[in-house]
Design an enzyme around this catalytic site. Sequence first.
Site, short mmCIF file in Angstrom:
data_model
loop_
_atom_site.label_atom_id
_atom_site.label_comp_id
_atom_site.label_asym_id
_atom_site.label_seq_id
_atom_site.Cartn_x
_atom_site.Cartn_y
_atom_site.Cartn_z
CB THR A 7 -0.92 0.01 1.23
OG1 THR A 7 -1.69 -1.19 1.25
CG2 THR A 7 -1.85 1.20 1.22
CE1 TYR A 53 -16.83 1.14 -2.78
CE2 TYR A 53 -17.44 -0.69 -4.19
CZ TYR A 53 -17.69 0.57 -3.71
OH TYR A 53 -18.77 1.26 -4.15
CE1 TYR A 93 -1.60 -4.40 6.22
CE2 TYR A 93 -1.28 -3.94 3.88
CZ TYR A 93 -1.34 -3.51 5.19
OH TYR A 93 -1.16 -2.17 5.47
NE ARG A 136 -3.62 2.33 3.79
CZ ARG A 136 -3.50 3.44 3.08
NH1 ARG A 136 -4.30 3.65 2.04
NH2 ARG A 136 -2.58 4.34 3.40
CE LYS A 157 1.84 -3.99 6.94
NZ LYS A 157 2.10 -3.18 5.72
CB ILE A 195 5.52 -4.95 7.33
CG1 ILE A 195 5.99 -6.40 7.22
CG2 ILE A 195 5.59 -4.26 5.96
CD1 ILE A 195 5.16 -7.26 6.28
#
Length: 295
Positions: free
Chosen positions: A48, A111, A137, A142, A166, A208
């Site tokens: 990202t 989304y 992840y 987000r 993550k 990370i």
Amino acid sequence: MRMEKFHGTGVALVTPFKQDGSVDYDGLRKLINHMVDGKVDYLVSLGTTGESSTLNKKEKSEVWSFTAEVNDGRLPLIAGIGGNDTAAVTESIKAFESNGYDAILSASPNYNKPTQEGIYQHYKAISEASALPILLYNVPGRTASNVSPETTCRLAHDFKNIIGTKEASGSFDQFNQIMRDKPTDFMLISGDDPVALPMIALGCVGVISVVGNALPFELSEMIRLSLQGNFKAALPLHLSLIEFTRLIFAEGNPAGVKAALKHLDICGDKVRLPLVPVSSALEAKIIEQIQKIKG
């Protein structure tokens, strides 16, 4: 594969851009060498933070190839390959030229807001398509959906090439459940710089990082000390980074950390729309914090 290569400090690399919006490969070379000199443990290309959603297929392929070439085996490499169309993600993974890369980091679908069963089936398809190990992840801020601890551990138990996650949910209740129920060798990795130290105290294997783009030595030293159990020595470093970390996210990522990298003469602060550079007032505060940390 020795999973210890993903212990410690991983850095989600920014993608430097020239003022015309094209990829700045000189800046990317300087950034990669900055990471090696800063003693980080591994790199993530086109996560990202790398603004991967604004790069086309050709650009992604070229960035991955260039990153592997410049890195030249010095650090383990992870490629970020994700999306909200499972078929497209699996095709991208099958087509990925993995020379020089050790694993794939794949964010949960954004989304669409899939159910937990949909998330499970998405990662099942990715697992079956990939010749490389997979890191999950989870970043609900987000994606607008959370990968539950139950789904994370179900995937961990069912697919041997899903080797870790993550976690950027910010929920210690969630971290606790994953630590309790995961397979022994499944890696919990912090996806947020500010909580990396307490997550390591819980048993996570590292971070990370975004901060590590700008301050790789300071961040990786704090993580190393934490993993050694020397929290007394790690805490002052952790506290010294708190305000810098807050500032670089204040007007969005990676605009903040690119402002820091511009000051450090690593690369410019250009981002691709719909992102914009940080305000001049925030940039001044970021520079002030760098000077304070660097002494």
